[in-house]
Write an enzyme that holds these catalytic residues in place. Structure first.
Site, mmCIF file in Angstrom:
data_model
loop_
_atom_site.group_PDB
_atom_site.id
_atom_site.type_symbol
_atom_site.label_atom_id
_atom_site.label_comp_id
_atom_site.label_asym_id
_atom_site.label_seq_id
_atom_site.Cartn_x
_atom_site.Cartn_y
_atom_site.Cartn_z
ATOM 1 N N SER A 165 0.795 -1.330 0.123
ATOM 2 C CA SER A 165 -0.002 -0.074 -0.028
ATOM 3 C C SER A 165 0.807 1.420 -0.105
ATOM 4 O O SER A 165 2.190 1.174 0.371
ATOM 5 C CB SER A 165 -0.823 0.100 1.167
ATOM 6 O OG SER A 165 -1.903 -1.272 1.284
ATOM 7 N N ALA A 166 0.280 2.374 -0.442
ATOM 8 C CA ALA A 166 0.942 3.500 -0.364
ATOM 9 C C ALA A 166 1.305 4.171 0.960
ATOM 10 O O ALA A 166 0.634 3.813 1.900
ATOM 11 C CB ALA A 166 0.010 4.500 -1.028
#
Ligand code: SAH
Length: 211
Positions: free
Chosen positions: A59-60
C-alpha cells in the site's frame, strides 16, 4: 536521493493528516526501498501502491500510516498482522509494539520478508506461513489486529482472537471498487464498528499458496 525522497514522503504524510509522532517516527525509521525489488525501489517514497510479486501489492505510505495510526498501538501490546507481503507494514508495526505476529499465505513472500527483518535487526517479529483468516489461536488473544487484505466480512476467527478492549483494522468488501476500511473495537459486551472510508486491497484468499 533517498533522503530527499523520504523527507518528501514525511511531508506528504503530515499533509495527509497523520499527526501521531510515534507513527511518523516509525515510518521515517523504516527504509521502504528495502521492501521493494528492481526498478520499484526508485519509487519507494512516492504516494503509490507498488507491486511486490505474486500479484500482491504494498500500500501507499499514507494508507500504511493511516491504518497504523488507527490501531492506537502502545509498546506493551501484542499485535497480529494478516498478510505479511513485503514485510513493510510489519516493520513499521514492530517498532511500535512489544511483539508482532504476522501471517502470510505465500511462503516465498514470507521468506523475503523474514530476510529483511533480520537485516534490519527487528527481533520482535514472529511469522507463520498459513491462512491468516484463521488467525493464530495458540498466541491469542491479541490487543490489536491489522488485516492487510480485503475480506468479505470481518473474519469471525480474528474477532474471537481479539482481546477485550482490542482494536482490529480490516478492509472489507470483495468488490475492488466498493471496499471500506473498518475499525472494529471489541468491548465487554458489544462490538463497535467505525467506517474509516473507501480503500482498495487485494483479496484475502483462503488456504496456503503452493510455493
Ligand atoms: N502488508 C503487506 C501488503 C500486503 S498485500 C506489506 O506491507 O507489504 C496482501 C498480502 O496478504 C499478500 O501478501 C497476500 O499473499 C496476503 N494474503 C492474502 N490472503 C491471505 C490469507 N488468507 N492469509 C495470509 N496472508 C494472506
Amino acid at each position: 536521493m533517498t533522503s530527499a525522497a523520504k523527507a518528501k514522503m514525511m511531508q506528504d504524510l503530515r499533509q495527509a493528516g497523520i499527526a501521531d509522532g510515534v507513527v511518523l517516527a516509525a515510518m521515517e525509521a523504516t527504509p521502504r526501498e528495502m521492501f521493494l525489488t528492481g526498478h520499484f525501489k526508485a519509487q519507494a517514497y512516492e504516494d503509490a501502491t507498488l507491486p511486490i510479486g505474486h500479484h500482491q501489492t504494498l500500500s501507499a505510505p499514507a494508507v500504511v500510516a493511516k491504518m497504523t495510526e488507527a490501531l492506537e498501538i502502545t509498546d506493551r501490546m501484542k499485535v497480529l498482522e494478516i498478510g505479511t507481503g513485503s514485510g513493510y507494514q510489519a516493520a513499521v508495526l514492530a517498532r511500535l509494539c512489544r511483539r508482532l505476529y504476522s501471517i502470510e499465505r505465500h511462503p516465498a513472500l514470507l521468506k523475503a520478508a523474514e530476510d529483511r527483518f533480520r537485516q534490519l535487526g527487528l527481533v520482535n517479529i514472529t511469522t507463520m506461513a498459513s491462512d491468516g483468516s484463521l488467525g493464530w489461536p495458540e498466541q491469542a488473544p491479541f490487543e490489536r489486529i491489522m488485516v492487510t487484505a480485503a475480506a468479505a466480512d470481518v473474519p469471525e476467527a480474528l474477532l474471537g482472537q481479539l482481546a477485550e478492549g482490542g482494536i482490529m483494522i480490516v478492509p472489507v468488501g470483495l468488490d475492488e471498487n466498493d471496499q471500506h476500511l473498518l475499525k472494529v473495537c471489541k468491548g465487554k459486551t458489544d462490538i463497535e464498528t467505525e467506517d474509516l472510508g473507501p480503500t482498495r486491497f487485494v483479496p484475502l484468499v483462503a488456504g496456503l499458496s503452493s510455493p
